[in-house]
Write an enzyme that holds these catalytic residues in place. Structure first.
Site, mmCIF file in Angstrom:
data_model
loop_
_atom_site.group_PDB
_atom_site.id
_atom_site.type_symbol
_atom_site.label_atom_id
_atom_site.label_comp_id
_atom_site.label_asym_id
_atom_site.label_seq_id
_atom_site.Cartn_x
_atom_site.Cartn_y
_atom_site.Cartn_z
ATOM 1 N N ASP A 244 0.993 -1.011 0.019
ATOM 2 C CA ASP A 244 -0.115 0.096 -0.055
ATOM 3 C C ASP A 244 0.976 1.165 -0.148
ATOM 4 O O ASP A 244 2.152 1.096 0.400
ATOM 5 C CB ASP A 244 -0.762 -0.165 1.288
ATOM 6 N N ASP B 47 -0.327 5.090 0.866
ATOM 7 C CA ASP B 47 -0.211 6.146 1.978
ATOM 8 C C ASP B 47 -0.454 5.684 2.952
ATOM 9 O O ASP B 47 -1.238 4.483 3.390
ATOM 10 C CB ASP B 47 -1.682 6.945 1.467
ATOM 11 N N ASP C 60 -1.748 -0.590 5.719
ATOM 12 C CA ASP C 60 -2.138 0.221 6.915
ATOM 13 C C ASP C 60 -3.641 0.190 7.340
ATOM 14 O O ASP C 60 -3.774 0.760 8.508
ATOM 15 C CB ASP C 60 -1.559 1.471 7.174
HETATM 16 O O1 LIG Z 1 -5.864 7.533 -1.535
HETATM 17 C C1 LIG Z 1 -5.956 6.868 -0.562
HETATM 18 O O2 LIG Z 1 -7.334 7.340 0.020
HETATM 19 C C2 LIG Z 1 -5.371 5.997 0.350
HETATM 20 O O3 LIG Z 1 -4.528 5.369 -0.754
HETATM 21 P P1 LIG Z 1 -3.545 4.042 -0.042
HETATM 22 O O4 LIG Z 1 -4.483 2.726 -0.614
HETATM 23 O O5 LIG Z 1 -2.312 4.120 -0.774
HETATM 24 O O6 LIG Z 1 -3.683 4.050 1.589
HETATM 25 MG MG LIG Z 2 -2.930 3.194 3.086
#
Ligand SMILES: O=C(O)COP(=O)(O)O
Ligand SMILES: [Mg+2]
Length: 226
Positions: free
Chosen positions: A13, A15, A173
């Site tokens: 992942d 963010d 996360d």
């Molecule tokens: O853009 C988002 O809301 C989250 O992105 P992610 O899946 O990398 O945590």
């Molecule tokens: Mg994330």
């Protein structure tokens, strides 16, 4: 001895797992609020709103105002313009991110990035953070019609990496990552330093928690290593 996952590939992942992107997302949300004459959301509020892609983040920033469909569409367009200007300004890799990705790739693991962030923002950010070259597959929030927690993004990454879902390990996360992996038949490790929409990840809900990104190096083995 810690249990090692015997896998050929690992997906990450973005963010809250590899990069702390909240400072830029919150700055863009504050720019948007100023432009639309709305009260700003704090960084802590925005942190809880991250995880289900940008349209959902903007909807949560708007609160009750999001019921006005025209205002929501306008706000999403304004947010994207503001985030394009902010993306990468203050985003930072979590400790050990670069070294861990380099070590895994050098060891022979195939790597993917599977994020709900739209491709327009994912790809420049990965370039800017000097991470793009690590990934043989990048699946963004708008690469497919489905986002995490739907299994499709991880199944797509597995296909692009040329591995069975059970030979892929996902690291994320949030419960969007855990549920996506569970739905796809992919083992999953959680990281406790991310956002997770304000929920604390329970080790019982996944295949374990990492204490740091370098910790992953002790948790995986290639099928040829055993
Ligand atoms: O853009 C988002 O809301 C989250 O992105 P992610 O899946 O990398 O945590
Ligand atoms: Mg994330």
């Amino acid at each position: 001895m810690t249990q090692r996952f015997t896998v050929a590939a690992i997906s990450f992942d973005l963010d809250g797992t590899l990069l702390d992107t909240v400072p830029d997302l919150a700055a863009a949300a504050q720019d948007m609020a100023a432009e639309l004459g709305m009260p700003p959301r704090s960084d802590d509020e925005v942190r809880v709103f991250v995880g289900r892609g940008i349209p959902n983040l903007v909807e949560r920033c708007l609160g009750g105002r999001a019921q006005n469909a025209a205002l929501l569409q306008q706000a999403i367009a304004v947010f994207k313009r503001c985030y394009r200007a902010r993306n990468g300004e203050r985003a930072a890799p979590y400790p050990g991110a670069h070294d861990t990705l380099s070590a895994l790739r050098a060891a022979g693991f195939r790597l993917a990035c599977v994020t709900n962030k739209a491709a327009d923002f994912t790809l420049p950010l990965l370039e800017q953070m000097d991470m793009r070259h690590h990934f043989a597959s990048v699946v963004s929030g708008d690469t497919l019609p489905q986002k995490k927690p739907d299994p499709a993004p991880l199944l797509h990454a597995a296909r692009e990496l040329g591995v069975q879902p059970s030979a892929l390990l996902h690291v994320g996360d949030s419960y969007n990552d855990i549920d996506c992996a569970r739905n796809a038949g992919v083992p999953v490790l959680g990281v406790p330093w991310g956002y997770s929409e304000g929920r604390v990840l329970d080790a019982k809900d996944c295949d374990g928690l990492l204490s740091s990104l370098p910790d992953l190096l002790e948790r995986v083995a290639l099928p040829t290593d055993i």
